[in-house]
Design a protein around this motif. Structure first.
Motif, PDB file in Angstrom:
ATOM      1  N   GLY A  50       0.810  -1.214   0.000  1.00  0.00           N
ATOM      2  CA  GLY A  50       0.000   0.000   0.000  1.00  0.00           C
ATOM      3  C   GLY A  50       0.842   1.261   0.000  1.00  0.00           C
ATOM      4  N   LEU A  51       1.891   1.276   0.803  1.00  0.00           N
ATOM      5  CA  LEU A  51       2.747   2.461   0.892  1.00  0.00           C
ATOM      6  C   LEU A  51       3.481   2.712  -0.420  1.00  0.00           C
ATOM      7  CD1 LEU A  51       3.858   4.738   2.549  1.00  0.00           C
ATOM      8  CD2 LEU A  51       5.435   3.158   3.659  1.00  0.00           C
ATOM      9  N   ALA A  52       3.940   1.661  -1.070  1.00  0.00           N
ATOM     10  CA  ALA A  52       4.632   1.819  -2.357  1.00  0.00           C
ATOM     11  C   ALA A  52       3.688   2.396  -3.413  1.00  0.00           C
ATOM     12  CB  ALA A  52       5.187   0.471  -2.816  1.00  0.00           C
ATOM     13  N   VAL A  53       2.472   1.854  -3.492  1.00  0.00           N
ATOM     14  CA  VAL A  53       1.478   2.341  -4.462  1.00  0.00           C
ATOM     15  C   VAL A  53       1.061   3.774  -4.123  1.00  0.00           C
ATOM     16  CG1 VAL A  53      -0.863   1.983  -5.378  1.00  0.00           C
ATOM     17  CG2 VAL A  53       0.631   0.018  -4.965  1.00  0.00           C
ATOM     18  N   LEU A  54       0.875   4.046  -2.827  1.00  0.00           N
ATOM     19  CA  LEU A  54       0.491   5.388  -2.383  1.00  0.00           C
ATOM     20  C   LEU A  54       1.536   6.427  -2.768  1.00  0.00           C
ATOM     21  CD1 LEU A  54      -1.309   7.292  -0.648  1.00  0.00           C
ATOM     22  CD2 LEU A  54      -0.019   6.527   1.344  1.00  0.00           C
ATOM     23  N   LEU A  55       2.800   6.143  -2.502  1.00  0.00           N
ATOM     24  CA  LEU A  55       3.878   7.087  -2.826  1.00  0.00           C
ATOM     25  C   LEU A  55       3.991   7.323  -4.325  1.00  0.00           C
ATOM     26  CD1 LEU A  55       6.593   5.839  -0.303  1.00  0.00           C
ATOM     27  CD2 LEU A  55       5.340   7.998  -0.197  1.00  0.00           C
ATOM     28  N   PHE A  56       3.759   6.267  -5.098  1.00  0.00           N
ATOM     29  CA  PHE A  56       3.778   6.401  -6.559  1.00  0.00           C
ATOM     30  C   PHE A  56       2.642   7.311  -7.021  1.00  0.00           C
ATOM     31  CE2 PHE A  56       2.605   4.656 -10.824  1.00  0.00           C
ATOM     32  CZ  PHE A  56       3.748   5.065 -11.499  1.00  0.00           C
ATOM     33  N   GLY A  57       1.444   7.103  -6.457  1.00  0.00           N
ATOM     34  CA  GLY A  57       0.297   7.937  -6.816  1.00  0.00           C
ATOM     35  C   GLY A  57       0.498   9.390  -6.425  1.00  0.00           C
ATOM     36  N   PRO A 351       4.564   7.502   5.463  1.00  0.00           N
ATOM     37  CA  PRO A 351       4.531   7.916   4.044  1.00  0.00           C
ATOM     38  C   PRO A 351       5.019   9.339   3.826  1.00  0.00           C
ATOM     39  CG  PRO A 351       2.453   6.880   4.687  1.00  0.00           C
ATOM     40  CD  PRO A 351       3.250   7.057   5.939  1.00  0.00           C
ATOM     41  N   ALA A 352       4.558  10.283   4.667  1.00  0.00           N
ATOM     42  CA  ALA A 352       4.894  11.689   4.455  1.00  0.00           C
ATOM     43  C   ALA A 352       6.377  11.975   4.663  1.00  0.00           C
ATOM     44  CB  ALA A 352       4.056  12.568   5.385  1.00  0.00           C
ATOM     45  N   VAL A 353       7.052  11.152   5.473  1.00  0.00           N
ATOM     46  CA  VAL A 353       8.485  11.328   5.699  1.00  0.00           C
ATOM     47  C   VAL A 353       9.255  11.131   4.396  1.00  0.00           C
ATOM     48  CG1 VAL A 353      10.513  10.308   6.825  1.00  0.00           C
ATOM     49  CG2 VAL A 353       8.460  10.764   8.149  1.00  0.00           C
ATOM     50  N   TYR A 354       8.845  10.134   3.629  1.00  0.00           N
ATOM     51  CA  TYR A 354       9.486   9.885   2.326  1.00  0.00           C
ATOM     52  C   TYR A 354       9.327  11.092   1.410  1.00  0.00           C
ATOM     53  CZ  TYR A 354      10.326   4.948   3.291  1.00  0.00           C
ATOM     54  OH  TYR A 354      10.794   3.777   3.814  1.00  0.00           O
ATOM     55  N   VAL A 355       8.112  11.644   1.386  1.00  0.00           N
ATOM     56  CA  VAL A 355       7.828  12.785   0.512  1.00  0.00           C
ATOM     57  C   VAL A 355       8.665  13.992   0.924  1.00  0.00           C
ATOM     58  CG1 VAL A 355       6.041  14.362  -0.310  1.00  0.00           C
ATOM     59  CG2 VAL A 355       5.478  11.967   0.085  1.00  0.00           C
ATOM     60  N   LEU A 356       8.681  14.306   2.224  1.00  0.00           N
ATOM     61  CA  LEU A 356       9.413  15.480   2.696  1.00  0.00           C
ATOM     62  C   LEU A 356      10.913  15.353   2.454  1.00  0.00           C
ATOM     63  CD1 LEU A 356       9.509  18.195   4.234  1.00  0.00           C
ATOM     64  CD2 LEU A 356       9.779  16.872   6.341  1.00  0.00           C
ATOM     65  N   THR A 357      11.501  14.213   2.802  1.00  0.00           N
ATOM     66  CA  THR A 357      12.953  14.065   2.658  1.00  0.00           C
ATOM     67  C   THR A 357      13.388  14.143   1.196  1.00  0.00           C
ATOM     68  OG1 THR A 357      12.660  11.648   2.768  1.00  0.00           O
ATOM     69  CG2 THR A 357      13.316  12.775   4.791  1.00  0.00           C
ATOM     70  N   GLN A 358      12.553  13.626   0.292  1.00  0.00           N
ATOM     71  CA  GLN A 358      12.857  13.748  -1.134  1.00  0.00           C
ATOM     72  C   GLN A 358      12.780  15.204  -1.587  1.00  0.00           C
ATOM     73  OE1 GLN A 358      10.055  10.956  -2.821  1.00  0.00           O
ATOM     74  NE2 GLN A 358      11.430   9.219  -2.583  1.00  0.00           N
ATOM     75  N   GLN A 359      11.777  15.931  -1.055  1.00  0.00           N
ATOM     76  CA  GLN A 359      11.629  17.347  -1.400  1.00  0.00           C
ATOM     77  C   GLN A 359      12.811  18.156  -0.879  1.00  0.00           C
ATOM     78  OE1 GLN A 359       9.578  18.402  -3.540  1.00  0.00           O
ATOM     79  NE2 GLN A 359       7.468  18.512  -2.846  1.00  0.00           N
ATOM     80  N   ILE A 360      13.269  17.842   0.334  1.00  0.00           N
ATOM     81  CA  ILE A 360      14.399  18.567   0.918  1.00  0.00           C
ATOM     82  C   ILE A 360      15.650  18.397   0.054  1.00  0.00           C
ATOM     83  CG2 ILE A 360      16.020  18.612   2.872  1.00  0.00           C
ATOM     84  CD1 ILE A 360      13.608  17.855   4.670  1.00  0.00           C
ATOM     85  N   GLU A 361      15.930  17.155  -0.321  1.00  0.00           N
ATOM     86  CA  GLU A 361      17.116  16.892  -1.144  1.00  0.00           C
ATOM     87  C   GLU A 361      16.989  17.557  -2.510  1.00  0.00           C
ATOM     88  OE1 GLU A 361      19.624  13.149  -0.846  1.00  0.00           O
ATOM     89  OE2 GLU A 361      18.522  12.768  -2.705  1.00  0.00           O
TER      90      GLU A 361
END
Length: 492
Positions: A50-57, A351-361
Motif C-alpha cells: 500500500g505504501l509503495a502504491v500510495l507514494l507512486f500515486g 509515508p509523508a516522511v518519504y515525501v518530505l525528505t525527497q523534497q528537501i534533497e
C-alpha cells in the motif's frame, strides 16, 4: 513500473525491522496468539504494498496538483483570493485526512462519546484551514517564519492556561495527526509552488518549507478553543484490550476493508473535486497531463486503502497488547527502552516522511541529504516515544514538563539556525506523526497506560503524538546548526 518497484524495495527495507522486532518479542517478553502474530505479518505485507502504491500515486498526482495550485495563487496577485482559497483548501483536506479521522475516533471512543468525533474534526479543520491561509499569505508577503511561529505558539500557551491536561494532550496530538499521508504532499507541493514563483532564488528556497508546520499549529488552537466550551475534567477514559481482534486470520482485514475503502474515498473526493474545478478555471492542462494526474489520484486511493487496512487490522491490537505486556513488568526500563527502539524504527515507515525528505534533497540540490534527515528524525522520534513511556511509568511527570521547555527551546533556536532549516524542522515535526504513529504508537501507549495502575488513560496515553511532533523541531535545528558550523569552517 520501475519507479513503483524501486519504492516497493525501499518500503520493504523500512518495514522489515518492525516485523522482526515484534516476532522477537513474541518469543521472549510478550504473549501474542498465533493468529494475532499472523495478522500482524499480513498487515505488514499490506503496508509495504500500500505504501509503495500510495507514494507512486502521490508523485504523479497529488504533488503536481499542489504545485499548480501554488502557481495559480501567485498568478492571481490577489491576497483575498490566496486567503479564501487557502482556508477552503486547508479545511477540506484536513477534515478528510485519515490520520485525523483515526485520532478523532480514538478520542471519542476512549471518552465514551462525550465529545463526538465530528466536533473534533470540525474544530481542528477550521483551525488548520485558517493557519494554512495565513501561512500562504506569509510566503507572499515575506513575513518572517520564526516571528510568526513565536506569535502563534504564544497564543497557544495563553489558551493552554485555561485548558485541561487531557485536552492539551489531544490538541497537540491533533497537530501531528493533521499532517498525514494526504495533507503533507499537497501542502508541501503548494508551498514549493508558491515559493518558486518568487524572483529571489534564496528566498524561494527558504520559503519552500514551513507551511506544513504553520498549518499544523491550527490543530491545538482549535481543540483548546473547543475546551473553553466543553469541559473534560472528570473523564478518565476506558480501553477495551483486543476488542477489535478476530479469531480468523483474514476476518479482521475483511471486516476493516469496507469502512477503510469508504473513508479513503471520502478523504480523496474533496481533493479530486478541487482538482477538477481548478483544471477548468485555472490550470487548463493538456489532456495527457490531466489523465496522468487523474491516474495518480487512483493510485493514491488504492495505496491508501491497502495501507490503512494493513495498519488498522494488523497493527493496532498488537500495539495495545505489546504496550500492556511490557508495562506489566516491574522493571519499567523495558517499556522505556522498547519505546525508544520503536520510535526509531516506526518513523521510517511514515509515508509523508518519504515525501518530505525527497523534497528537501531536491530543493537544496543535494546539499541536505535525504539519509541525513532520516537519521536525525529517527533519533528525535526515538526520544519522543521513550520519554512518553517514562511519563506513563512515572506519575509525577506531566506532558507540559516536556512540551513547555521543548517548544521554548525550539522557538529560541529559530533565531540562530539557517532559515531553511527552521522551515524543514517545523515541517518535519508534522510529517513524523503520520498514520503509523496515530495507530500503532498510540495503541502501544494506550496499552501501556492501561497496565499502569496509577495512570490516567486519557491524560497519559494521549500526548505521545505531540511528543513525536515536537522532538524533530529540536533535532533538525541542531542539524541546521551543524551545517552552519561546517559552512563557516569551509569558508575559513
Amino acid at each position: 513500473m520501475n519507479v513503483l518497484a524501486s519504492k516497493l524495495k525501499e518500503v520493504l527495507s523500512a518495514v522489515s525491522p518492525i516485523v522482526i522486532l515484534v516476532v522477537i518479542l513474541k518469543f521472549t517478553l510478550v504473549s501474542l496468539s498465533g493468529t494475532l502474530l499472523l495478522q500482524f505479518i499480513a498487515g505488514a505485507l499490506l503496508i509495504v504494498v500500500g505504501l509503495a502504491v500510495l507514494l507512486f500515486g502521490i508523485e504523479i498526482g497529488i504533488m503536481p496538483f499542489g504545485n499548480h495550485i501554488g502557481a495559480s495563487f501567485i498568478k492571481s496577485n490577489k491576497l483575498w483570493y490566496v486567503i479564501v482559497a487557502g482556508l477552503l483548501l486547508g479545511f477540506f483536506i484536513n477534515i478528510a485526512e485519515p490520520d485525523l479521522q483515526v485520532l478523532a475516533a480514538q478520542v471519542s471512543s476512549v471518552m465514551g462519546g462525550y465529545i463526538p468525533m465530528f466536533a473534533i474534526l470540525i474544530a481542528v479543520s477550521v483551525g488548520t484551514g485558517i493557519m494554512l491561509s495565513l501561512g500562504v499569505a506569509r510566503i507572499v508577503k515575506n513575513f518572517p517564519l520564526n516571528v510568526m511561529l513565536v506569535i502563534i505558539y504564544g497564543i497557544t500557551a495563553v489558551l493552554a492556561i485555561f485548558s485541561s491536561s487531557d485536552m492539551l494532550a489531544i490538541g497537540f496530538d491533533a497537530s501531528g495527526a493533521t499532517t498525514g499521508a494526504l495533507t503533507v504532499p499537497l501542502v508541501l507541493a503548494l508551498s514549493i509552488g508558491v515559493a518558486a514563483m518568487k524572483k529571489n532564488s534564496k528566498s524561494s528556497e527558504e520559503d519552500s518549507f514551513g507551511l506544513v508546520g504553520i498549518m499544523s499549529t491550527g490543530a491545538p488552537l482549535g481543540v483548546l478553543i473547543l475546551n473553553l466550551f466543553v469541559k473534560t475534567d472528570n473523564i478518565t477514559g476506558v480501553l477495551e484490550l483486543g476488542g477489535k481482534s478476530s479469531s480468523s486470520l483474514l476476518g479482521a482485514f475483511f471486516a476493516a476493508a469496507p469502512k477503510v475503502a469508504l473513508e479513503s474515498l471520502i478523504a480523496l473526493l474533496p481533493i479530486i473535486l478541487l482538482f477538477v474545478i481548478f483544471q477548468k478555471k485555472s490550470f487548463r492542462l493538456h489532456a495527457k497531463a490531466y489523465r496522468k494526474m487523474l491516474l495518480g489520484f487512483l493510485y493514491t486511493y488504492l495505496g491508501l486503502v491497502i495501507f490503512l487496512i494493513g495498519v488498522s487490522a494488523g497493527f493496532m491490537d498488537v500495539g495495545n497488547i505489546i504496550g500492556y505486556s511490557l508495562a506489566s513488568y516491574e522493571n519499567k526500563a523495558l517499556l522505556v527502552g522498547f519505546g525508544f527502539l520503536l520510535g526509531m524504527l516506526v518513523i521510517l515507515t511514515e509515508p509523508a516522511v518519504y515525501v518530505l525528505t525527497q523534497q528537501i534533497e531536491s530543493v537544496t540540490s543535494g546539499y541536505v541529504k535525504r539519509k541525513t534527515v532520516l537519521v536525525t528524525l529517527s533519533i528525535g522520534v526515538a526520544f519522543a516515544v521513550g520519554l512518553s513511556m517514562l511519563r506513563i511509568a512515572i506519575p509525577e511527570i506531566q506532558l507540559w514538563h516536556y512540551i513547555l521547555p521543548g517548544f521554548f527551546i525550539s522557538l529560541l533556536m529559530t533565531f540562530f539556525v539557517p532559515k531553511i532549516f527552521v522551515g524543514i524542522a517545523f515541517d518535519s515535526g508534522g510529517v513524523a506523526s503520520g498514520p503509523m504513529t496515530a495507530t500503532f504508537i498510540l495503541a502501544f501507549a494506550q496499552g501501556a497506560s492501561e497496565a499502569v495502575e496509577h495512570s490516567n488513560l486519557l491524560a497519559d496515553s494521549f500526548g505521545v503524538i505531540s511528543m513525536v511532533a515536537m522532538t524533530p523541531l529540536i533535532a533538525l535545528q541542531v542539524l541546521g546548526l551543524i551545517y552552519k558550523l561546517k559552512s563557516k569552517k569551509s569558508e575559513v
